[in-house]
Design an enzyme around this catalytic site. Structure first.
Site, PDB file in Angstrom:
ATOM      1  N   HIS A  62       1.066   5.268  -6.051  1.00  0.00           N
ATOM      2  CA  HIS A  62       1.940   6.449  -6.175  1.00  0.00           C
ATOM      3  C   HIS A  62       1.337   7.531  -7.077  1.00  0.00           C
ATOM      4  CE1 HIS A  62       5.168   4.695  -3.919  1.00  0.00           C
ATOM      5  NE2 HIS A  62       5.336   3.682  -4.765  1.00  0.00           N
ATOM      6  N   ASP A 100       1.833  -1.383   1.407  1.00  0.00           N
ATOM      7  CA  ASP A 100       2.992  -1.505   0.522  1.00  0.00           C
ATOM      8  C   ASP A 100       4.219  -0.961   1.271  1.00  0.00           C
ATOM      9  OD1 ASP A 100       3.562  -1.573  -2.764  1.00  0.00           O
ATOM     10  OD2 ASP A 100       4.826  -0.105  -1.718  1.00  0.00           O
ATOM     11  N   HIS A 140       6.330   1.088   0.208  1.00  0.00           N
ATOM     12  CA  HIS A 140       6.521   2.515  -0.101  1.00  0.00           C
ATOM     13  C   HIS A 140       5.320   3.350   0.340  1.00  0.00           C
ATOM     14  CE1 HIS A 140       8.898   0.230  -3.172  1.00  0.00           C
ATOM     15  NE2 HIS A 140       9.813   1.137  -2.872  1.00  0.00           N
ATOM     16  N   ASP A 176       6.042  -5.806  -1.035  1.00  0.00           N
ATOM     17  CA  ASP A 176       7.470  -5.465  -1.118  1.00  0.00           C
ATOM     18  C   ASP A 176       8.069  -5.231   0.269  1.00  0.00           C
ATOM     19  OD1 ASP A 176       5.827  -3.229  -1.126  1.00  0.00           O
ATOM     20  OD2 ASP A 176       6.735  -2.296  -2.895  1.00  0.00           O
TER      21      ASP A 176
END
Ligand code: SP5
Ligand code: ZN
Length: 341
Positions: A159, A195, A197, A284
């Site tokens: 991120h 991931d 996200h 995740d």
């Protein structure tokens, strides 16, 4: 495959995460890395190595000087200002305001962040810098001939933008390693982010470039963090036009649907013909993950690794998210074992 790991990840131990209007114990906990390490050893994946120090140059090849300086000094500036708690941003340069760098630490921490859940603490910089060294040490193993390597990075990185922290990330370990491949002679590198996200930091860092292909499979940002980037119409800009691919899925997505995106990602990577592949490895996507909404099962991660191996590329795995600590070791190492099988 070799794993690179440092116990200095423990320097990143926050007491707080802003979640639902209260401060909770962070999802991104030290036990995550320890659980993965234990599974690496239990499964005898391969040797576990300590990272070498690579200095700041490979970090500064991706992040701005002023941001790195901010990260290094954030905690001491915060405590010097007499703040009683962990360092949390509470104001940002919103629309219509000026994106200049304020002198006051409350202003600077907002300038250099895009979200408020990643409290900065005393050891955060040391741990983040060490995680970048973990990624760079694993990258060097591949440069020197290993087929694959596992960078057990913590804190995660995908991120983090060139000058923004958020989403539990401070330095973009995957982007730093991708840039290191290029600086050591690779012509093209692909980064595949699996991931849950969107890898907003990695996308942003390479958005205007064609020497790094960025592909991310993730929860639709209309419904999932980071909300403001990661949509399918983001395809790159300028030189980078056509070198970014976002594949988004809705709540409840099971492996047989997610896998369609993995197949499209792999086809795009094969067509690109990179010299190296970096996998931003988050688990995740797991059905029991407490903050995510996909439905992958533990055995599915073996299939993921098998598919990645078929690309036939030198492959660096950097650890990203995954918050069901009981399953994170099994799930992450299943990807690596699937790759080795
Ligand atoms: C590396 C990585 O996976 N970062 C993810 C950061 C997500 N941070 C904010 C998530 C907010 C989701 N809140 C859900 C609360 C469920 N109780
Ligand atoms: Zn994630």
């Amino acid at each position: 495959m070799k794993t690179v790991f440092s116990p200095l990840h423990h320097r990143r131990t926050a007491k707080t995460e802003l979640d639902g209007g209260i401060l909770v114990e962070p999802y991104e906990s030290p036990s995550r890395a320890e659980t993965i390490l234990a599974r690496v050893m239990e499964r005898e994946l391969g040797p576990v190595l300590a990272p070498d120090s690579h200095g700041l140059d490979p970090i500064l090849a991706v992040h701005t000087d002023d941001y790195v300086h901010f990260l290094e000094h954030c905690w001491s500036d915060w405590t010097a200002a007499g703040k009683p708690g962990e360092a949390i941003p509470a104001i940002w340069p919103g629309r219509g305001m000026r994106a200049r760098i304020p002198q006051d630490i409350d202003g600077r921490i907002g300038y250099y962040s895009f979200s408020a859940e990643s409290s900065i603490t005393e050891g955060t910089w040391d741990a983040a810098r060490t995680a970048a060294d973990v990624a760079l040490t694993a990258q060097a193993l591949i440069r020197d001939g290993d087929r694959a390597a596992f960078a057990l990075c913590r804190p995660p990185g995908h991120h983090a933008h060139a000058d923004l922290f958020g989403g539990y990330c401070f330095l973009n370990n995957a982007a730093i390693a991708a840039q290191a491949f290029l600086d050591q002679g690779a012509r093209r590198v692909a980064v595949l982010d699996i991931d849950f996200h969107h890898g907003n930091g990695t996308q942003s860092i390479f958005y205007g470039r064609s020497d790094v292909l960025t592909v991310s499979l993730h929860g639709n940002p209309d419904l999932a963090f980071p909300h403001f980037l990661g949509f399918p119409d983001e395809e790159g800009e300028g030189e980078g036009e056509g070198y970014n691919l976002n594949l988004v899925y809705p709540p409840g997505t099971p492996f047989d649907v997610w896998q369609i995106g993995l197949e499209e990602a792999c086809k795009r990577i094969r067509a690109y013909g990179p010299d190296a592949l970096v996998i931003a490895l988050g688990v995740d996507t797991f059905e029991e993950d407490p903050i995510s909404f996909f439905k992958l099962k533990s055995t599915d991660y073996l299939r993921v690794g098998e598919r990645l191996r078929q690309l036939g590329l030198p492959t660096l795995f950097t650890m990203e998210g995954g918050y069901d600590v009981d399953a994170i070791g099994t799930n992450a190492v299943n990807v690596l074992e699937g790759f080795e099988a």
